[in-house]
Structures are given as C-alpha cells and as structure tokens.
Scaffold this motif. Structure first.
Motif, PDB file in Angstrom:
ATOM      1  N   MET A 123      16.481   2.769 -13.181  1.00 21.89           N
ATOM      2  CA  MET A 123      16.209   4.246 -12.718  1.00 21.89           C
ATOM      3  C   MET A 123      17.324   4.828 -11.918  1.00 21.89           C
ATOM      4  N   GLU A 124      17.852   3.878 -11.008  1.00 22.46           N
ATOM      5  CA  GLU A 124      18.907   4.231 -10.151  1.00 22.46           C
ATOM      6  C   GLU A 124      20.157   4.538 -10.974  1.00 22.46           C
TER       7      GLU A 124
ATOM      8  N   GLN B 126       8.865  10.525 -16.285  1.00 22.72           N
ATOM      9  CA  GLN B 126       8.040   9.956 -16.642  1.00 22.72           C
ATOM     10  C   GLN B 126       8.753   8.882 -17.883  1.00 22.72           C
ATOM     11  N   GLN B 127       9.238   9.872 -18.791  1.00 23.72           N
ATOM     12  CA  GLN B 127       9.949   9.220 -19.943  1.00 23.72           C
ATOM     13  C   GLN B 127      10.968   8.234 -19.610  1.00 23.72           C
ATOM     14  N   ASP B 128      11.800   8.608 -18.626  1.00 22.91           N
ATOM     15  CA  ASP B 128      12.761   7.714 -18.129  1.00 22.91           C
ATOM     16  C   ASP B 128      12.266   6.330 -17.645  1.00 22.91           C
ATOM     17  N   LEU B 129      11.126   6.468 -16.882  1.00 24.63           N
ATOM     18  CA  LEU B 129      10.291   5.337 -16.433  1.00 24.63           C
ATOM     19  C   LEU B 129       9.897   4.490 -17.315  1.00 24.63           C
TER      20      LEU B 129
ATOM     21  N   GLN C 110      13.890   6.540  -5.054  1.00 21.30           N
ATOM     22  CA  GLN C 110      12.662   6.548  -4.643  1.00 21.30           C
ATOM     23  C   GLN C 110      12.341   7.087  -3.440  1.00 21.30           C
ATOM     24  N   GLU C 111      11.581   7.966  -3.202  1.00 27.89           N
ATOM     25  CA  GLU C 111      11.000   8.551  -2.109  1.00 27.89           C
ATOM     26  C   GLU C 111       9.552   8.213  -2.125  1.00 27.89           C
ATOM     27  N   ARG C 112       9.105   8.209  -0.721  1.00 31.56           N
ATOM     28  CA  ARG C 112       7.789   7.781  -0.213  1.00 31.56           C
ATOM     29  C   ARG C 112       6.976   8.878  -0.493  1.00 31.56           C
ATOM     30  N   LYS C 113       6.239   8.898  -1.301  1.00 31.90           N
ATOM     31  CA  LYS C 113       4.863   9.584  -1.748  1.00 31.90           C
ATOM     32  C   LYS C 113       4.093  10.201  -0.607  1.00 31.90           C
ATOM     33  N   LYS C 114       4.124  11.622  -0.365  1.00 32.57           N
ATOM     34  CA  LYS C 114       3.017  12.040   0.672  1.00 32.57           C
ATOM     35  C   LYS C 114       1.688  11.995   0.184  1.00 32.57           C
ATOM     36  N   LEU C 115       0.896  11.386   0.820  1.00 34.01           N
ATOM     37  CA  LEU C 115      -0.688  11.124   0.157  1.00 34.01           C
ATOM     38  C   LEU C 115      -1.581  12.414   0.477  1.00 34.01           C
ATOM     39  N   PHE C 116      -1.169  13.017   1.926  1.00 36.05           N
ATOM     40  CA  PHE C 116      -1.682  14.120   2.223  1.00 36.05           C
ATOM     41  C   PHE C 116      -0.805  15.145   2.410  1.00 36.05           C
ATOM     42  N   LYS C 117      -1.178  16.266   1.878  1.00 38.70           N
ATOM     43  CA  LYS C 117      -0.515  17.753   2.045  1.00 38.70           C
ATOM     44  C   LYS C 117      -0.883  18.523   3.504  1.00 38.70           C
TER      45      LYS C 117
ATOM     46  N   CYS D 255       0.713  -1.353   0.102  1.00 39.54           N
ATOM     47  CA  CYS D 255      -0.057   0.173   0.034  1.00 39.54           C
ATOM     48  C   CYS D 255       0.825   1.292   0.021  1.00 39.54           C
ATOM     49  N   ALA D 256       1.979   1.188   0.242  1.00 42.97           N
ATOM     50  CA  ALA D 256       3.119   2.529   0.235  1.00 42.97           C
ATOM     51  C   ALA D 256       3.134   2.913  -0.943  1.00 42.97           C
ATOM     52  N   HIS D 257       3.193   4.291  -1.412  1.00 43.05           N
ATOM     53  CA  HIS D 257       3.321   4.879  -2.668  1.00 43.05           C
ATOM     54  C   HIS D 257       4.763   5.603  -2.512  1.00 43.05           C
ATOM     55  N   TYR D 258       5.354   5.256  -3.623  1.00 40.33           N
ATOM     56  CA  TYR D 258       6.623   5.896  -3.882  1.00 40.33           C
ATOM     57  C   TYR D 258       6.555   6.624  -5.179  1.00 40.33           C
ATOM     58  N   THR D 259       7.653   7.494  -5.217  1.00 39.73           N
ATOM     59  CA  THR D 259       7.705   8.261  -6.331  1.00 39.73           C
ATOM     60  C   THR D 259       9.248   8.476  -7.031  1.00 39.73           C
ATOM     61  N   TRP D 260       9.725   8.449  -8.053  1.00 43.35           N
ATOM     62  CA  TRP D 260      11.036   8.528  -8.251  1.00 43.35           C
ATOM     63  C   TRP D 260      11.603  10.026  -8.613  1.00 43.35           C
ATOM     64  N   VAL D 261      12.575  10.499  -7.997  1.00 39.45           N
ATOM     65  CA  VAL D 261      13.092  11.842  -7.898  1.00 39.45           C
ATOM     66  C   VAL D 261      14.674  11.876  -8.488  1.00 39.45           C
ATOM     67  N   ALA D 262      14.865  12.942  -9.053  1.00 38.62           N
ATOM     68  CA  ALA D 262      16.308  13.033  -9.204  1.00 38.62           C
ATOM     69  C   ALA D 262      16.350  14.648  -9.791  1.00 38.62           C
ATOM     70  N   PRO D 263      17.619  14.928  -9.185  1.00 39.53           N
ATOM     71  CA  PRO D 263      17.819  16.634  -9.158  1.00 39.53           C
ATOM     72  C   PRO D 263      17.850  16.925 -10.688  1.00 39.53           C
ATOM     73  N   GLY D 264      17.132  18.000 -10.875  1.00 43.47           N
ATOM     74  CA  GLY D 264      16.970  18.678 -12.325  1.00 43.47           C
ATOM     75  C   GLY D 264      16.189  18.163 -13.297  1.00 43.47           C
TER      76      GLY D 264
END
Length: 130
Positions: free
Chosen positions: A115-116, A31-34, A122-129, A15-24
């Motif tokens: 991706m690495e 999305q294209q890289d994924l 990968q960072e855990r995505k915050k579901l609620f702001k 159930c955990a949601h993650y997102t990919w992040v990279a500087p710049g």
C-alpha cells in the motif's frame, strides 16, 4: 482455521483502527488497491503454509485414592501392612499459535509495504465524529 486467523489478526492489530489514505484516491480505489495487496500477501504466504496449532501439555490434573492394608492391634504394628495408591492423571492441553501469528504478521507487513508503494499512508481512524 479462517476464524482463528481473523481472531489472531485482531489480537495483532489491537484495538486501534486505521484507514489507508492517498491523495486523489476514492474509497473504491482504496478498497481495490487494498484487495490487490491482500491477494499478493496471500499468494506469497498461502494458507497451505500455515500449520495447525501445536497442542502442548501445560500440566496435569490428577485424582486418586489410597487404601491401607494391614491393621494395628494395640501397640503392635502388623509389619505386613502396605498402602496401595491408585492415581490417575490426565494432561491439560493448550494450543501454541506462534507460527500462525508469525505468518499473519508477515502478511500484514507485506500489505503495508504494498500500500505504501501505491502512495498510501495509514491514518488513525476517528471512531466518533464531533
């Protein structure tokens, strides 16, 4: 088959949601890289390699009846008596998805490695702001 794989992927990732992040990198770049990494994983482990789930017998459901032939007469017993049993059993099936799960896990690990190598984490995505 595709729906089954999607369901299995959800089960694997939990159930955990993650997102990919990279500087710049923008969301479009990410999305294209994924998508490139997913295509690589799918070419390395194509759907043709995925066998259908195995149908396995997990038990039987039986029903039946019996009929007694012969009779009792007073205290004497008719020794020619016998009981006839009519039992019908049908198997209860379940499906084994272990091979499908294993291939999906291989795909996921290849996507992660790809991706690495492109500089993502990968960072855990915050579901609620807040």
């Amino acid at each position: 088959m595709k729906k089954i794989l999607i369901a299995l992927t959800i089960l694997i990732t939990g159930c955990a949601h993650y997102t990919w992040v990279a500087p710049g990198k923008s969301e479009i770049d990410t999305q294209q890289d994924l998508n490139q990494c997913k295509e690589l994983a799918k070419s390395r482990y194509p759907d043709a390699l995925i066998p259908p789930p195995k149908k396995i017998i997990v038990g039987y459901k039986c029903s039946g009846s019996s009929y007694n032939y012969g009779s009792y007469s007073g205290s004497s017993y008719n020794y020619g008596a016998y009981t006839e049993y009519n039992v019908n059993c049908i198997p209860i099936y379940n499906y084994d998805y272990s091979e499908q799960i294993a291939i999906e896990q291989l795909r996921e690990s290849l996507i992660k490695k790809c991706m690495e190598e492109k500089g993502y984490i990968q960072e855990r995505k915050k579901l609620f702001k807040k």
